[in-house]
Design an enzyme around this catalytic site. Structure first.
Site, PDB file in Angstrom:
ATOM      1  N   LYS A 184       0.763  -1.428  -0.024  1.00  0.00           N
ATOM      2  CA  LYS A 184       0.043  -0.025   0.004  1.00  0.00           C
ATOM      3  C   LYS A 184       1.029   1.223  -0.154  1.00  0.00           C
ATOM      4  CE  LYS A 184      -1.253   2.690   2.720  1.00  0.00           C
ATOM      5  NZ  LYS A 184      -0.605   4.064   3.284  1.00  0.00           N
ATOM      6  N   THR A 195       5.454   6.360   3.170  1.00  0.00           N
ATOM      7  CA  THR A 195       3.942   5.949   3.991  1.00  0.00           C
ATOM      8  C   THR A 195       3.500   4.704   3.112  1.00  0.00           C
ATOM      9  OG1 THR A 195       2.102   6.320   5.064  1.00  0.00           O
ATOM     10  CG2 THR A 195       2.296   7.126   2.828  1.00  0.00           C
ATOM     11  N   GLU A 281      -1.122  10.216  -4.489  1.00  0.00           N
ATOM     12  CA  GLU A 281      -2.594  10.804  -4.512  1.00  0.00           C
ATOM     13  C   GLU A 281      -2.589  11.870  -5.470  1.00  0.00           C
ATOM     14  OE1 GLU A 281      -2.551  10.297   0.347  1.00  0.00           O
ATOM     15  OE2 GLU A 281      -1.754  12.209  -0.623  1.00  0.00           O
TER      16      GLU A 281
END
Length: 409
Positions: A184, A195, A281
């Site tokens: 992920k 992250t 993102e």
């Protein structure tokens, strides 16, 4: 399998394809929506294991717990992971909560505590809702199955839009072996981990120390060569478990099948890394930067990271502006040796600079390429040595700002 590629990609494979592995994912209530937010990978036997972690000096509680588990024997038999809450910067309570996740999972699966790893991802600075987490952990044993790989992949997502999975088959000692990965990552992504959480399983027989060495080497050429936004997270971890259940002899660099296995392992890591960059993102493009002709490979890596991490380069790609000046400016500030008179730059197949001299090119062709291609390739030749590196990132969009301006709301 071709001579060029010593492994086969398994389109229907998952993290549970290697022998001995099961997994699951479910919703326990950490997330407000009904999306899965807790999951587990379990091995039938204690697996030789290895891990790499974020280099951020502020590290989340699960990082310390997993390090502690691996330091005992270098073996793991289960991973428990949650999304929606990073359990980072949560003080003594956070450390206790991570230990509780480990102990509860171990108890329910009948394992020693040091055979369990813990991973978390999500919002920083909020304590885990432990009543919900424990209730979720209690459901893991009945949910774990051979077919639970996709559910586990869903359980670790945060702002990700897609699951990231890969499985390959490679022949070792005349027997089919498998390497699978799930990951992920979407934001707060920068080389030296991000992250992101990555989990790799394999059924080959490989010792902990050799597995750790391989993971370190491969990480430098895959996970550490991606960036979305220049931020290195508190929770990053890539974890590998090797069950050894394919029943081959112990694999090491002296084995004739070592390089085939290493190539397959490298492919798994690289695909996961690229999928994280692709799913950045708000991203609309995957951007691959290749630097050749540097004095050393490390110099080439620095140049790649600087180019791919440049907000100006990323914004130009989003705007379909073939502004090569931003690329050469990034090279110049990468803090590596360069000759200002020998640099070549190419965007896709379009030459823009040769020997540091601008080359006339079709602006409409370049704009069309930047608008229509799903993957943008930037090639830079410094022409001063044999150093080489490749890395991946994405464009910088309005959507990235929108997502991160309201991340907690």
């Amino acid at each position: 399998m071709s001579s060029e590629q010593s492994f086969k990609i398994m389109r229907d494979g998952s993290i549970t394809t290697p022998k001995g592995f099961k997994a699951c994912g479910l919703h326990c209530g950490i997330k407000k929506s009904m999306r899965y937010d807790i999951g587990s990978i379990v091995c039938e036997v204690p697996a030789n294991a290895a891990a790499v972690y974020t280099l951020n000096k502020i590290q989340a509680a699960p990082i310390g717990v997993t390090k502690n588990s691996l330091q005992v024997e270098g073996k793991l038999q289960a991973v428990v992971a949650n999304s929606g809450n990073a359990n980072a910067c949560t003080g003594k309570q956070g450390n206790q909560d991570a230990l509780t996740m480990r102990s509860e999972t171990a108890k329910l699966l009948g394992l020693p505590e040091h055979h369990v790893a813990v991973a978390s991802t999500g919002v920083i600075g909020e304590c885990l809702p432990m009543e919900k987490v424990i209730e979720g952990i209690k459901k893991l044993p009945e949910s774990i199955s051979d077919g639970g790989g996709n559910d586990f992949g869903q359980s670790i997502l945060t702002t990700d839009l897609t699951e990231k999975n890969i499985c390959v088959e490679v022949e070792v000692n005349g027997k089919k072996a498998y390497i699978s990965g799930a990951a992920k990552g979407s934001g707060m992504i920068h080389p030296n981990m991000a992250t992101m959480l990555g989990f790799i399983t394999t059924d080959v027989n490989i010792e902990h120390t050799q597995l750790q060495s391989l993971l370190n080497e491969v990480t430098d050429e895959s996970f550490n060569m991606i960036t979305v936004d220049g931020d290195t997270s508190t929770n990053d971890m890539v974890l590998v478990m090797a069950s050894g259940l394919v029943d081959n002899v112990t694999l090491d660099p002296s084995h004739p099948d070592w390089f085939a296995f290493k190539a397959a392992f490298q492919h798994v890591a690289e695909i996961l890394a690229k999928e994280i960059a692709r799913d950045g993102e708000g991203a609309t493009k995957l951007v691959e930067v290749e630097v050749v002709g540097a004095e050393t490979d490390e110099d080439a890596r620095k140049a790649v990271k600087t180019i791919i991490g440049s907000s100006l380069v990323k914004s130009a790609i989003f705007g379909a502006d073939a502004n090569w000046g931003r690329i050469i400016a990034a090279v110049g500030r990468a803090d590596i040796p360069v000759d200002p008179d020998t640099i070549d730059i190419r965007l896709g197949k379009i030459e823009m600079m040769v020997q540091s001299t601008p080359i006339p090119f079709d602006e409409h062709q370049a704009e069309f390429y930047l608008k229509k291609a799903n993957e943008i390739h930037i090639h830079v030749n410094l022409n001063i040595g044999n150093g080489y590196a490749k890395g991946w990132g994405c464009d910088l969009t309005y959507e990235y700002v929108r997502i991160n301006a309201a991340y907690r709301t």
